[in-house]
Design an enzyme around this catalytic site. Structure first.
Site, PDB file in Angstrom:
ATOM      1  CD  GLU A  37      -2.728   1.435   2.360  1.00 30.11           C
ATOM      2  OE1 GLU A  37      -2.599   0.509   3.623  1.00 30.11           O
ATOM      3  OE2 GLU A  37      -3.757   2.011   2.854  1.00 30.11           O
ATOM      4  CE  LYS A  57      -5.688  -0.086   1.606  1.00 28.32           C
ATOM      5  NZ  LYS A  57      -6.989  -0.932   2.619  1.00 28.32           N
TER       6      LYS A  57
END
Ligand code: 13P
Length: 340
Positions: free
Chosen positions: A177, A219
């Site tokens: 992420e 992500k």
């Protein structure tokens, strides 16, 4: 732990009509959200909130994985059933946030580096034994005067890659992420430029650290104008800018992309994901779904306010948002759904 197990986990997480629920707020972040609503900042209130989420009837219809925090993965329902068992029984795969948070990056004013690599192998092994099948590490990139710097992008990309390699070694699917924040007055184009640079840095480092692209989930943030930018963008403009950016920087070998919501309004987070799946479906090599925290939880938290009496109302709000996100994952969401 064979590589096939990672592939099977990803297949389940990325299945049609489902996405990931991020409920891995660190204690300070959870407390900040509670404080805004006058909810007590206690272990017990946090446990009760997580129990409310995990006992929402039908949650597993829309959610394939849930990201927990260290405190939460060790907790149980009032009747003693562990949260991990509750999830598994609902067909939801348990995951765990393993970074230790973003700290100031030395020599780089206004920029952050995510810490947590020391002792990570041992912590991953422990979480795997506790039932986690995937993990998450979040890097934070801020847009501002002269930032992000290459130094910040490279340091965070390297940490993400070392984390992801350790996850794959340990038998956990890494969620990678790199979050470009919405804070600031930057334009959509500036966000696109920084997001693309951040993703190139991340995939360069993942390659160098021998991370298997087929066995990870990305992500990312959506490409959006800053919160204080005078020119905001339409749903389709955001969808097109975001997918165009991903197509330039994310290898087709990556099986799944699951967006963070980053402080977007809940309905917009559904509408934008939906537009991407409607407009770009035939041109994307990866599954495009959600891994939202605030865009699923916030309306339910606002309804709950820490009061037992509001539990059913809050669970209804949570179910509704999860359903809207699920429809957006399919490209079948419409604003009409918000009226039901
Ligand atoms: P938001 O959807 O609230 O951005 O949270 C996602 C997340 O997991 C942040 O790390």
């Amino acid at each position: 732990m064979g590589e096939n197990d990672l592939a099977a986990t990803i297949c389940t997480m990325m299945q049609a009509g489902k996405g990931v629920l991020a409920m891995d707020e660190s204690t300070p972040t959870c407390n900040k959200r509670f404080a805004a609503l006058g909810i007590p900042l206690t272990v017990d209130a946090r446990r009760a909130w997580r129990e409310l989420i995990l006992t929402t009837p039908g949650l597993g219809e829309f959610i394939s994985g849930a990201i927990l925090y260290d405190e939460t993965i060790r907790q149980s329902k009032n009747d003693g059933t562990s949260f991990v068992k509750l999830l598994t029984d609902a067909g939801i795969i348990p995951g765990i946030k393993v970074d230790a948070g973003a700290k100031d990056l030395s020599g780089h004013r206004g920029e952050k580096i995510t810490e947590g690599l020391d002792g990570l192998r041992e912590r991953l092994l422990e979480y795997r034994q506790m039932g986690a099948r995937f993990a998450k590490w979040r890097a934070v990139i801020t847009i501002g005067q002269g930032i992000p710097t290459i130094g910040c992008l490279e340091a965070n990309a390297n940490a993400l890659a070392r984390y992801a390699a350790l996850c794959q070694e340990t038998g956990l699917v890494p969620i990678v992420e790199p979050e470009v924040l919405m804070d600031g007055d930057h334009t959509l184009e500036e966000c696109a430029c920084v997001t693309e640079a951040a993703l190139h840095a991340v995939f360069g480092q993942l390659y160098r650290q021998r991370v298997v692209f087929e066995k990870m989930i990305l992500k990312p943030n959506m490409v959006l104008p800053g919160k204080n930018c005078p020119t905001q963008a339409g749903v389709e403009e955001v969808a097109d800018a975001t997918v165009s950016c991903l197509l330039r920087a994310v290898p087709g070998a990556v099986p799944g992309v699951a967006f963070l919501s980053g402080g977007q309004e809940a309905e917009l987070a559904s509408a934008r994901l939906n537009a991407m799946n409607v407009r770009w479906r035939t041109r994307m090599p990866w599954v495009l779904t959600f891994s939202y925290s605030r865009a699923i939880q916030q309306p339910a938290l606002d309804a709950w306010k820490g009061e037992q009496a509001n539990q059913a109302f809050a669970q209804k709000a949570l179910y509704h948002r999860a359903r809207c996100c699920s429809m957006a994952r399919r490209g079948e969401y419409s604003s009409e759904m918000e009226k039901t």
